[in-house]
Design an enzyme around this catalytic site. Structure first.
Site, mmCIF file in Angstrom:
data_model
loop_
_atom_site.group_PDB
_atom_site.id
_atom_site.type_symbol
_atom_site.label_atom_id
_atom_site.label_comp_id
_atom_site.label_asym_id
_atom_site.label_seq_id
_atom_site.Cartn_x
_atom_site.Cartn_y
_atom_site.Cartn_z
ATOM 1 N N ASP A 25 6.944 21.514 -3.679
ATOM 2 C CA ASP A 25 6.277 22.685 -3.993
ATOM 3 C C ASP A 25 7.003 23.300 -5.296
ATOM 4 O O ASP A 25 7.697 24.128 -4.646
ATOM 5 C CB ASP A 25 5.644 23.452 -2.665
ATOM 6 C CG ASP A 25 4.151 24.533 -3.455
ATOM 7 O OD1 ASP A 25 4.088 24.916 -4.697
ATOM 8 O OD2 ASP A 25 4.018 25.626 -2.382
ATOM 9 N N ASP A 33 3.076 19.222 -4.932
ATOM 10 C CA ASP A 33 2.559 19.092 -6.870
ATOM 11 C C ASP A 33 3.445 18.589 -7.749
ATOM 12 O O ASP A 33 4.817 18.656 -7.794
ATOM 13 C CB ASP A 33 1.962 20.414 -7.486
ATOM 14 C CG ASP A 33 3.667 21.583 -7.491
ATOM 15 O OD1 ASP A 33 4.399 21.584 -8.231
ATOM 16 O OD2 ASP A 33 3.565 22.506 -7.021
ATOM 17 N N ASP A 102 -2.473 5.677 -6.954
ATOM 18 C CA ASP A 102 -3.316 5.406 -5.877
ATOM 19 C C ASP A 102 -4.705 4.885 -6.326
ATOM 20 O O ASP A 102 -5.459 5.810 -7.259
ATOM 21 C CB ASP A 102 -3.039 5.779 -4.741
ATOM 22 C CG ASP A 102 -3.864 6.069 -3.341
ATOM 23 O OD1 ASP A 102 -4.296 5.000 -3.258
ATOM 24 O OD2 ASP A 102 -2.499 5.918 -2.371
ATOM 25 N N ASP A 205 -5.707 0.898 -2.696
ATOM 26 C CA ASP A 205 -7.094 1.434 -1.424
ATOM 27 C C ASP A 205 -7.992 0.389 -0.906
ATOM 28 O O ASP A 205 -9.032 0.031 -1.358
ATOM 29 C CB ASP A 205 -7.288 2.262 -1.248
ATOM 30 C CG ASP A 205 -7.876 3.550 -0.122
ATOM 31 O OD1 ASP A 205 -6.714 4.069 0.702
ATOM 32 O OD2 ASP A 205 -8.369 4.289 0.272
ATOM 33 N N GLU A 254 -4.143 -2.343 -0.613
ATOM 34 C CA GLU A 254 -3.990 -2.761 1.167
ATOM 35 C C GLU A 254 -5.204 -3.295 1.390
ATOM 36 O O GLU A 254 -6.172 -3.216 1.611
ATOM 37 C CB GLU A 254 -3.680 -0.927 1.353
ATOM 38 C CG GLU A 254 -4.315 -0.192 2.389
ATOM 39 C CD GLU A 254 -4.858 0.804 3.216
ATOM 40 O OE1 GLU A 254 -4.442 1.748 4.057
ATOM 41 O OE2 GLU A 254 -6.009 0.822 2.569
ATOM 42 N N HIS A 327 1.940 6.841 4.888
ATOM 43 C CA HIS A 327 2.019 8.376 4.945
ATOM 44 C C HIS A 327 -0.396 8.092 6.371
ATOM 45 O O HIS A 327 -0.356 9.517 6.923
ATOM 46 C CB HIS A 327 0.832 8.989 3.593
ATOM 47 C CG HIS A 327 -0.154 8.035 3.040
ATOM 48 N ND1 HIS A 327 0.096 6.970 2.611
ATOM 49 C CD2 HIS A 327 -1.655 8.220 3.015
ATOM 50 C CE1 HIS A 327 -1.289 6.432 2.921
ATOM 51 N NE2 HIS A 327 -2.392 6.685 3.003
ATOM 52 N N ASP A 328 0.055 6.818 6.637
ATOM 53 C CA ASP A 328 -1.352 6.180 7.589
ATOM 54 C C ASP A 328 -0.533 6.344 8.933
ATOM 55 O O ASP A 328 -1.290 5.548 10.673
ATOM 56 C CB ASP A 328 -2.106 5.239 7.287
ATOM 57 C CG ASP A 328 -3.034 5.777 6.299
ATOM 58 O OD1 ASP A 328 -3.436 7.120 5.995
ATOM 59 O OD2 ASP A 328 -3.406 5.155 5.530
HETATM 60 C C1 GLC Z 1 -6.357 3.910 3.147
HETATM 61 C C2 GLC Z 1 -5.803 5.193 3.264
HETATM 62 C C3 GLC Z 1 -5.714 6.237 3.870
HETATM 63 C C4 GLC Z 1 -7.473 6.777 3.460
HETATM 64 C C5 GLC Z 1 -8.455 5.462 3.772
HETATM 65 C C6 GLC Z 1 -9.540 6.097 3.086
HETATM 66 O O1 GLC Z 1 -5.908 3.604 4.395
HETATM 67 O O2 GLC Z 1 -4.181 4.443 3.489
HETATM 68 O O3 GLC Z 1 -4.947 7.258 4.181
HETATM 69 O O4 GLC Z 1 -7.547 7.608 4.867
HETATM 70 O O5 GLC Z 1 -8.116 4.781 2.859
HETATM 71 O O6 GLC Z 1 -9.564 5.725 1.536
#
Ligand code: GLC
Length: 555
Positions: A25, A33, A102, A205, A254, A327-328
């Site tokens: 940050d 940021d 993304d 995504d 993904e 991050h998931d």
């Molecule tokens: C993907 C992302 C996740 C998000 C989901 C909906 O799985 O990695 O963080 O919540 O899609 O966009």
């Protein structure tokens, strides 16, 4: 006559994922940021990564931390501006680092202008841009029994027109209707706009969810959403967006639920769809039968069987992406190994095993210093919509709050989202304000400054060497993978072979010494150590020490 095709650049590249709100940050808002990222480009260059993937930084109400986008062609003021983005891009490029965006186009935010127009009336020209259905007609209920990934029905009744819209994620994330060619054109136009601006590719995504099986959208089907058209859409996207651009781009989809066969279709180079996909099989092995929050112990043989199958499945066509965390997912060092006494050994062992598979490795921010799960104990500490919804649903259904909190402490996505631990000062060098999510107290000992001063026990330094190894060594980038000792309960062993060269990789997934099977032990000759996490080990052919990894050159 065979034609030599040179391997794609990303076969020897390493990607670093930044979750911007938790990285650095620069403005004291407590939220990371773009200025913060710019300030850390030297750090990323020292690590040696080739590509940075930024989780979403577009304008967004932040219902799902930016995975709910209200304007694809602007930067959220939380993170900065388009001008600052251009600066970041230029400064990253100047250091030889590519920037991947993304791309979240299965759904938008319900505050996107497209959706606001779509919901305004049955006659709206954008009505068909989203997936609207009448109730099932029996008792005014949802059109079908689909559940949202974040809990509750996947349909939201909209009072304006009395119809339901589909949202596979939160109600604030309505799904786009990819059947409509206008939607696809709008998405491709936006993608081209970013590529023209200079970005180097996209992480897409939940891209396999864009194609709904239309017949499943009504009736009682439990439904799944990977309609065959997904391949048509991706091929069309390829023609409309990537064709004719230079080969320096990278695309990774993904794809939850994708099988090896699906991945071959998505990533075979002759099909012109994607470069690689994130598959989910290996990160589901410790999920219980009911929800991902029912934690079951992971068996190493299952992990090897799964990753081994993906290695052989994509050996001749297609390409793997390699990840243990993002991050998931929970922090890998806490999930798969020992984040206490043997944290250095665990983090480096996991890194070596992952990076020496065949595929493109992804480093999630903080893994390179062995950051751990967050250790949250009250529901008030959580921010993640999935975790909060799960807690509310379970407790309402009678579960004990303590038991639900215990599941979240292991599995919640917030474990990976705590602020990056740069130093031992009270706010970890992350911010001067109030952090949006608590900083993990162990930052007093686990942080970049301490790790980088740790000499031979620096996790960062180990990652740096692994990344350099992939750059230098074609046996690492392209060698044939062969799993050894598949049934061994604690050793993860494999070879990589290319031409005259063979590397042997052996990791101990346990906190006690593991005797080496003879076939492996005989090969571990001290002179040929390529990288290991115990330095020069005297008894190289005896047993592997707790969480030890050794990589040796056999030929
Ligand atoms: C993907 C992302 C996740 C998000 C989901 C909906 O799985 O990695 O963080 O919540 O899609 O966009």
């Amino acid at each position: 006559m065979s034609i030599e095709i040179s391997p794609a650049w990303w076969t020897s590249a390493v990607v670093y994922q930044i979750y911007p709100r938790s990285f650095a940050d620069s403005t004291g808002t407590g939220i990371g940021d773009l200025g913060g990222i710019r300030g850390k480009l030297d750090y990323l260059q020292q690590l040696g990564v080739d590509v940075v993937w930024l989780s979403p930084i577009y304008r967004s109400p932040q219902a799902d931390n930016g995975y709910d986008i209200s304007d694809y062609q602007d930067i959220d003021p939380l993170f900065g501006s388009l001008e600052e983005f251009d600066l970041l891009l230029a400064e990253a490029h100047a250091r030889g680092i590519k920037i991947v965006m993304d791309l979240v186009v299965n759904h938008t935010s319900d505050e996107h202008a497209w959706f606001e127009e779509s919901r305004s009336s049955l006659a709206s020209p954008k009505r068909d841009w989203y997936i609207w259905r009448d109730g099932d007609g029996v008792d005014g209920h949802e059109p079908n029994p689909w559940r949202s990934m974040f809990g509750g029905p996947a349909w939201q009744l909209d009072a304006v027109t009395g119809q339901y819209y589909l949202h596979l994620f939160a109600a604030k994330q309505p799904d786009l209707n990819w059947e409509n060619p206008e939607v696809r054109v709008a998405v491709y136009t936006m993608m081209n706009w970013w590529l023209d601006r200079g970005v180097d590719g996209f992480r897409m995504d939940v891209i396999n969810l864009i194609a709904k099986v239309q017949s499943d959208l009504v009736g009682d089907s439990p439904g799944y959403v990977m309609g065959d058209q997904v391949h048509d859409y991706l091929q069309e996207m390829n023609r409309e967006v990537f064709a004719g651009r230079d080969a320096d781009l990278i695309t990774v989809g993904e794809t939850p639920g994708a099988t090896v066969d699906d991945a071959i279709q998505f990533t075979s180079s002759d099909r012109l769809e994607l470069d690689m996909v994130f598959q989910f099989e290996h990160v589901g092995l410790d999920h219980g039968p009911r929800t991902k929050f029912d934690n079951v112990p992971l068996k190493l043989v299952d992990l090897k069987r799964s990753l081994g199958r993906w290695q052989s499945g994509l050996a001749d066509a297609g390409w793997n992406s390699l990840y243990f965390s993002n991050h998931d997912q929970p922090r890998s060092v806490s999930r798969f190994s020992d984040d206490g006494e043997f944290r250095y050994e665990s983090a480096t062992m996991l890194a070596a095993i992952l990076h020496l598979h065949r595929g493109t490795p992804y480093v999630y921010q903080g893994d390179e210093i062995g950051m751990t799960n967050a250790g949250l104990t009250t529901i008030e500490q959580y921010q993640d919509i999935e975790s909060l919804n799960y807690y509310a649903e379970e407790v309402a259904a009678g579960a004990s709050p303590a038991a639900v909190l215990a599941s979240l402490a292991f599995r919640s996505r917030d474990n990976a989202r705590t602020p990056m631990q740069w130093d031992a000062t009270p706010l970890a060098g992350f911010t001067t304000g109030t952090p949006w999510l608590e900083i993990t107290p162990n930052h007093s000992t686990i942080n970049v400054a301490t790790d980088r001063a740790a000499g031979p026990r620096s996790i960062f330094e180990f990652y740096r060497r692994l990344i350099a190894l992939r750059h230098e060594s074609t046996v690492v980038s392209l060698g044939v993978f062969e799993m050894l000792e598949a049934e061994h309960p604690t050793l993860y062993a494999f070879t990589r072979t290319l031409g005259e060269e063979t590397l042997l990789v052996v990791g101990n997934f346990s906190g006690v010494p593991s005797e080496l099977p003879l076939a492996v032990a005989g090969e571990l000759v001290i002179g040929n150590l390529v990288i290991g996490n115990y330095g020069e080990v005297p008894d190289i052919a005896g047993a592997l020490l707790p969480w030890e990894v050794r990589v040796v050159r056999l030929r």
